[in-house]
Write an enzyme that holds these catalytic residues in place. Sequence first.
Site, PDB file in Angstrom:
ATOM      1  N   GLU A   1       0.812  -1.227   0.000  1.00  0.00           N
ATOM      2  CA  GLU A   1       0.000   0.000   0.000  1.00  0.00           C
ATOM      3  C   GLU A   1       0.843   1.275   0.000  1.00  0.00           C
ATOM      4  O   GLU A   1       0.333   2.355   0.304  1.00  0.00           O
ATOM      5  CB  GLU A   1      -0.919  -0.001   1.229  1.00  0.00           C
ATOM      6  CG  GLU A   1      -1.924  -1.136   1.239  1.00  0.00           C
ATOM      7  CD  GLU A   1      -2.633  -1.260   2.571  1.00  0.00           C
ATOM      8  OE1 GLU A   1      -3.685  -0.630   2.727  1.00  0.00           O
ATOM      9  OE2 GLU A   1      -2.130  -1.985   3.445  1.00  0.00           O
TER      10      GLU A   1
ATOM     11  N   TYR B   1      -9.737   2.851  -5.018  1.00  0.00           N
ATOM     12  CA  TYR B   1      -8.803   3.932  -5.333  1.00  0.00           C
ATOM     13  C   TYR B   1      -8.853   4.461  -6.766  1.00  0.00           C
ATOM     14  O   TYR B   1      -8.311   5.517  -7.044  1.00  0.00           O
ATOM     15  CB  TYR B   1      -7.370   3.472  -5.024  1.00  0.00           C
ATOM     16  CG  TYR B   1      -7.184   3.096  -3.580  1.00  0.00           C
ATOM     17  CD1 TYR B   1      -7.270   4.060  -2.584  1.00  0.00           C
ATOM     18  CD2 TYR B   1      -6.940   1.786  -3.210  1.00  0.00           C
ATOM     19  CE1 TYR B   1      -7.113   3.722  -1.251  1.00  0.00           C
ATOM     20  CE2 TYR B   1      -6.772   1.435  -1.877  1.00  0.00           C
ATOM     21  CZ  TYR B   1      -6.869   2.405  -0.911  1.00  0.00           C
ATOM     22  OH  TYR B   1      -6.710   2.061   0.407  1.00  0.00           O
TER      23      TYR B   1
ATOM     24  N   ARG C   1     -11.131   2.488  11.541  1.00  0.00           N
ATOM     25  CA  ARG C   1     -12.313   2.324  10.679  1.00  0.00           C
ATOM     26  C   ARG C   1     -12.705   0.852  10.667  1.00  0.00           C
ATOM     27  O   ARG C   1     -11.862  -0.004  10.403  1.00  0.00           O
ATOM     28  CB  ARG C   1     -12.019   2.802   9.260  1.00  0.00           C
ATOM     29  CG  ARG C   1     -13.260   3.190   8.478  1.00  0.00           C
ATOM     30  CD  ARG C   1     -12.980   3.336   6.999  1.00  0.00           C
ATOM     31  NE  ARG C   1     -12.830   2.027   6.375  1.00  0.00           N
ATOM     32  CZ  ARG C   1     -11.773   1.647   5.657  1.00  0.00           C
ATOM     33  NH1 ARG C   1     -10.747   2.474   5.487  1.00  0.00           N
ATOM     34  NH2 ARG C   1     -11.723   0.445   5.126  1.00  0.00           N
TER      35      ARG C   1
ATOM     36  N   ASP D   1     -15.137  -2.195   9.188  1.00  0.00           N
ATOM     37  CA  ASP D   1     -15.950  -2.604   8.047  1.00  0.00           C
ATOM     38  C   ASP D   1     -16.935  -3.680   8.485  1.00  0.00           C
ATOM     39  O   ASP D   1     -16.550  -4.654   9.151  1.00  0.00           O
ATOM     40  CB  ASP D   1     -15.061  -3.138   6.921  1.00  0.00           C
ATOM     41  CG  ASP D   1     -14.109  -2.068   6.379  1.00  0.00           C
ATOM     42  OD1 ASP D   1     -14.424  -0.872   6.524  1.00  0.00           O
ATOM     43  OD2 ASP D   1     -13.060  -2.430   5.819  1.00  0.00           O
TER      44      ASP D   1
ATOM     45  N   GLU E   1     -13.451  -6.449   9.329  1.00  0.00           N
ATOM     46  CA  GLU E   1     -12.091  -6.110   9.761  1.00  0.00           C
ATOM     47  C   GLU E   1     -12.074  -4.705  10.333  1.00  0.00           C
ATOM     48  O   GLU E   1     -13.039  -3.947  10.215  1.00  0.00           O
ATOM     49  CB  GLU E   1     -11.101  -6.211   8.594  1.00  0.00           C
ATOM     50  CG  GLU E   1     -11.349  -5.229   7.463  1.00  0.00           C
ATOM     51  CD  GLU E   1     -10.276  -5.318   6.374  1.00  0.00           C
ATOM     52  OE1 GLU E   1      -9.127  -4.930   6.651  1.00  0.00           O
ATOM     53  OE2 GLU E   1     -10.600  -5.766   5.263  1.00  0.00           O
TER      54      GLU E   1
ATOM     55  N   GLY F   1      -6.980   5.124   5.162  1.00  0.00           N
ATOM     56  CA  GLY F   1      -6.552   6.051   4.124  1.00  0.00           C
ATOM     57  C   GLY F   1      -7.027   7.466   4.380  1.00  0.00           C
ATOM     58  O   GLY F   1      -8.081   7.693   4.983  1.00  0.00           O
TER      59      GLY F   1
END
Length: 305
Positions: free
Chosen positions: A20, A214, A253, A255, A268, A274
């Site tokens: 990443e 992205y 964050r 999910d 997760e 990001g």
Amino acid sequence: MNKPKQFGRVAVMMGGSAAERGVSLKSGAAVYEALTCKGVDVIAIDVTGSPIEALAGLKIDRVFNIIHGRGGEDGVLQGVLEVLGIPYTGSGVMASALTMDKLRTKLCWQGFGLVTPKWCLLEDEADLDGCIEKLGFPVIVKPAQEGSSIGMSKAGNRDELQKALIVAEKYRCDVYAEAWVTGKEYTVAVLDGEALPVIRLETPNAFYDYEAKYQATTTQYHCPCGLSPDQEQSLKELAVTACKVVGVKGWGRVDVFIDDLGQYQLIEVNTVPGMTDHSLVPMAARQAGIDFNELVWRILETSCG
């Protein structure tokens, strides 16, 4: 804390050597610009090798960590900064190491009684038939220690499952298949122990993969998310609990899927999400009336606890 000088000299650490890296550099550039606009004494550090070498000879008072993936999100950088006595944003060594491993995160959540999709560890091709018997099809195959959906594949038959295993094995970590969840996908940003407005994700791709995250212009982000106030509040509370169970601090964050039966299923948690123009935490913050620069400031403030 309301004066930039109280932070001292802040290093925005970005880049790293994980898959990443490119996303991290974009996130880091945005964070650097935001802190500059806020009057913070800030320098940008592109970490290309050892974080110890990257910090050598620099006088730094605190770090804004925006290195995604292994080396920045897995406890390694956090351990270096702990030894050096430098405060930093985000979770500590234990939570970072644990949550970088999606499989072990699921085990912790399950142990606490939180719901996460069924899975099957795939150590080699000998495990395929047992996986098919346990989970059926379709499944999604994941490397346990990669982010941004890197190395993930959906499999609808044995041949696709075998190919997905080969793809995921390239990332040199545990590989597992997870039962496919039919339903709607949500993400919940958590900032300093409080959940921001929920976002519902919608993509024409097979799943919310790297391209959808992205590059695509077809991904839709719904915020408000369309849930009833009670449902959204329940989802927010679940996300905060999910973070507490694995020790996530500062920001993160989570999910989550809500399946066709209305069951909330945790997928997760990301401890260094990001911060690009496509990113979800800034989007949720905007819905809460927090602009990007203020969001970055608030994340930096969590390093002062």
